[in-house]
Design an enzyme around this catalytic site. Structure first.
Site, short mmCIF file in Angstrom:
data_model
loop_
_atom_site.label_atom_id
_atom_site.label_comp_id
_atom_site.label_asym_id
_atom_site.label_seq_id
_atom_site.Cartn_x
_atom_site.Cartn_y
_atom_site.Cartn_z
N HIS A 12 33.39 45.24 49.88
CA HIS A 12 33.92 45.64 48.58
C HIS A 12 34.20 44.42 47.71
O HIS A 12 34.26 43.29 48.19
CB HIS A 12 35.21 46.46 48.71
N GLY A 184 47.02 45.47 57.00
CA GLY A 184 46.17 46.17 56.03
C GLY A 184 45.53 47.40 56.64
O GLY A 184 45.41 48.44 55.97
N GLY A 301 44.60 41.23 50.39
CA GLY A 301 44.85 42.51 49.74
C GLY A 301 46.25 43.04 49.92
O GLY A 301 46.81 43.66 49.01
N ASN A 305 50.90 44.21 47.37
CA ASN A 305 52.03 45.13 47.51
C ASN A 305 53.24 44.53 46.80
O ASN A 305 54.05 43.80 47.37
CB ASN A 305 52.33 45.40 49.00
N ASP A 329 40.00 40.80 47.64
CA ASP A 329 38.83 40.00 47.99
C ASP A 329 38.09 39.42 46.79
O ASP A 329 37.43 38.39 46.92
CB ASP A 329 37.88 40.83 48.87
N ALA A 411 45.85 44.59 34.19
CA ALA A 411 45.61 44.29 32.79
C ALA A 411 46.86 43.60 32.26
O ALA A 411 47.98 44.06 32.50
CB ALA A 411 45.36 45.57 32.02
N SER A 522 46.31 49.49 32.54
CA SER A 522 44.96 48.96 32.39
C SER A 522 44.09 49.88 31.53
O SER A 522 44.24 51.10 31.55
CB SER A 522 44.34 48.76 33.77
#
Ligand SMILES: [Fe+2]
Length: 558
Positions: A12, A184, A301, A305, A329, A411, A522
């Site tokens: 991903h 994760g 990742g 949090n 990532d 964003a 966003s």
């Protein structure tokens, strides 16, 4: 020295960035250009955008550095896990693994698609261990000289959590907890169990958690341990009738996506989030103890949090925290791109990352061309910030498209949807008219940095919306649309010299309303990547219930 950094794991979030003499000039995730969310393909479009930005032909690159090792590394690890019993063995599992390896091997880890798309280059190809790339992406941009560095993700090639000690531009590896003993993985499997998409929708579980109450004990899955955590991978990865069979046998059937969220789902979300926070606090404590520093850098990742990050900071375990805003990532390319400095034995170039505006921009001429192409009537604005503030104060929902796009999932006033945080109905209005997303998910505020302490308890610099804090009790009724059910919020503090236009918009809104805070989410529709180009912005604007679009120096209204 020109170095290209790439994230390409085939899993991903492919991405690319480019640096000259250790200074990152441009970075973008493939999904923003291809419009395929979490695009995992070789990032051809992102690489081309990097090269175009600096005006360098691919043949002149000095280094091409990937934040992922050559395929044999993870194949050996996974086979070893099967032999040792930490991964279940099945013919289908082995077949899948070998097929993935054969595919990656044929691509020479990404060297082949690079040459196919960009031709021969004199560049030295480097394949950087994934957690090292994440660690560099946190430490080298933190502004800290001496810091503990924790990388926590679902999985790297073989890593799950690692601790590093950054000192004077050097990174010392302390230890690595190998996958599948992964925080994760724990979070992703329960995200899946709760009917959301794993490795993507963990935000939703975090947002749902405050609606639950304590009571569910997940100690069997994430064993409280002084190691500092122990994920029960054999229960989390089951190859029985369902991958989540072990969870279902203990907690009942998996929630069907989009079905009603019951009290027990909310209580489970609470337990998952709380277990994760406890484990991350424990990791932070161990990191501080073993490095003897009071600064902490985070990437991977799980470091997205924000609730856990905020809890680490307020716990007093460390004095300072820097979370790489592109902690997932996609952001690993920011570490890979600096690897040549590290690999040569020299020190890493250390910078303080104050903003994440590393992506593409569109000039007013390009915006005007797009508006004309779609035959859209627009007004030229002498003062876009003042006009936007006026519209927001009148209760309008705005698309705000300005300057360079942000790198990372948030964003931050470049590609944002903005609204009035004082209106208690605004969360529902934006959810229903624009985001088409779950009604219970919270929105976040952008606040002038100099006014943050008036609204946020223990306010700290938070330019990247990656730390959750509590809204002051007396202000919760003032900005209800960005105050979550438990009184928390995920603020972006906006400094004047970092983003003068966005700062002025908020300032103008404050002058009109007495509240220098705007709701910022966003600029995208549910399930789509954040808009990149003027065409993306126009299409999204007209596909939603937004009232107005302030795009560069132009105003479009419905
Ligand atoms: Fe990662």
């Amino acid at each position: 020295m020109i170095s290209l950094g790439i994230n390409y794991s085939t899993m991903h979030d492919s991405s690319a960035c480019i640096a000259r003499d250790g200074q990152v000039l441009f970075a973008v995730a493939e999904e923003r250009l291809s419009r395929v969310k979490h695009d995992a393909r070789f990032p051809v479009l992102a690489i081309r955008a990097c090269l175009d930005f600096v005006g360098v032909p691919p043949s002149d690159l000095d280094f091409v550095c990937q934040s992922w090792p050559m395929p044999g590394t993870w194949l050996r690890h996974d086979l070893k896990c099967m032999v040792m019993g930490s991964l279940p063995v099945s013919p289908a599992g082995v077949f899948q693994l070998v097929r993935k390896y054969a595919s990656a091997k044929s691509q020479q880890g990404g060297r082949k698609p690079f040459v196919q798309n960009f031709g021969d280059t004199r560049a030295d190809f480097r394949f950087v261990n994934h957690h090292l790339a994440h660690a560099i992406s946190a430490y080298a941009y933190s502004g800290f000289k001496d810091s503990a560095v924790l990388v926590i993700d679902g999985r790297g090639a073989w890593e799950a959590t690692s601790l590093w000690h950054g000192r004077d531009g050097h990174l010392e590896h302390k230890w690595t907890i190998p996958w599948p003993n992964s925080l994760g993985l724990f979070y992703a499997q329960f995200t899946d169990f709760l009917g959301f998409t794993p490795y993507s929708d963990e935000w939703k579980v975090m947002g749902l958690a405050p609606y639950g109450v304590p009571g569910i004990n997940l100690g069997e899955f994430l064993i409280p341990d002084d190691k500092p955590y122990q994920a029960a991978s054999r229960l989390l990865i089951s190859r029985q009738s369902s991958p989540l069979a072990a969870i279902e046998s203990r907690l009942g059937p998996q929630r069907i996506p989009e079905s009603e969220l019951t009290a027990s789902h909310k209580n489970l979300a609470f337990a998952v989030q709380d277990s994760c926070e406890v484990a991350m606090l424990s990791l932070a404590r161990v990191a501080a103890e073993q490095t003897g520093t009071r600064s902490l850098c985070l990437a991977g990742g799980v470091a997205l949090n924000s609730k856990a990050n905020g809890r680490i900071l307020t716990s007093g375990t460390v004095d300072r925290i820097f979370v790489q805003p592109a902690a997932g990532d996609d952001g690993a390319c920011l570490g890979a791109v600096l690897e040549p400095h590290f690999g040569s034995g020299g020190g890493l170039p250390l910078h303080t990352m104050r903003d994440a505006y590393l992506g593409p921009a569109s000039s007013d001429a390009e915006i005007e061309t797009a508006l004309r192409t779609y035959k859209i009537r627009a007004t030229h604005l002498p003062d876009p910030a003042a006009t936007a503030a006026e519209l927001l104060a009148a209760g309008k929902i705005l698309g705000w498209f300005q300057g360079r796009m942000e790198f990372g999932p948030r964003a931050l006033g470049g590609r944002s949807i903005l609204a009035d945080p004082r209106d208690p109905e605004m969360t529902a209005k934006v959810n229903n008219a624009v985001k088409f997303r779950e009604s219970w998910r919270p929105f976040a505020p952008s606040v002038l940095a100099e006014c943050a302490a008036d609204y946020i308890e223990s306010a700290t610099d938070s330019p990247f919306m990656i730390l959750t804090a509590q809204v002051r009790r007396e202000k919760r009724q003032v900005i209800p649309a960005v105050t979550h059910v438990d009184g928390s919020t995920r603020p972006q503090t906006v400094e004047r010299d970092v983003n003068p236009l966005y700062w002025r918009l908020i300032s103008e809104f404050g002058r009109r309303t007495g509240v220098p805070v705007v709701m910022n989410t966003s600029f995208n529709l549910r399930g789509e990547p954040i808009v990149n180009s003027p065409a993306d912005a126009i299409r999204t604007f007209f596909s939603s219930g937004m009232d107005a679009l302030v795009i560069g120096g132009f105003l479009v209204e419905k």
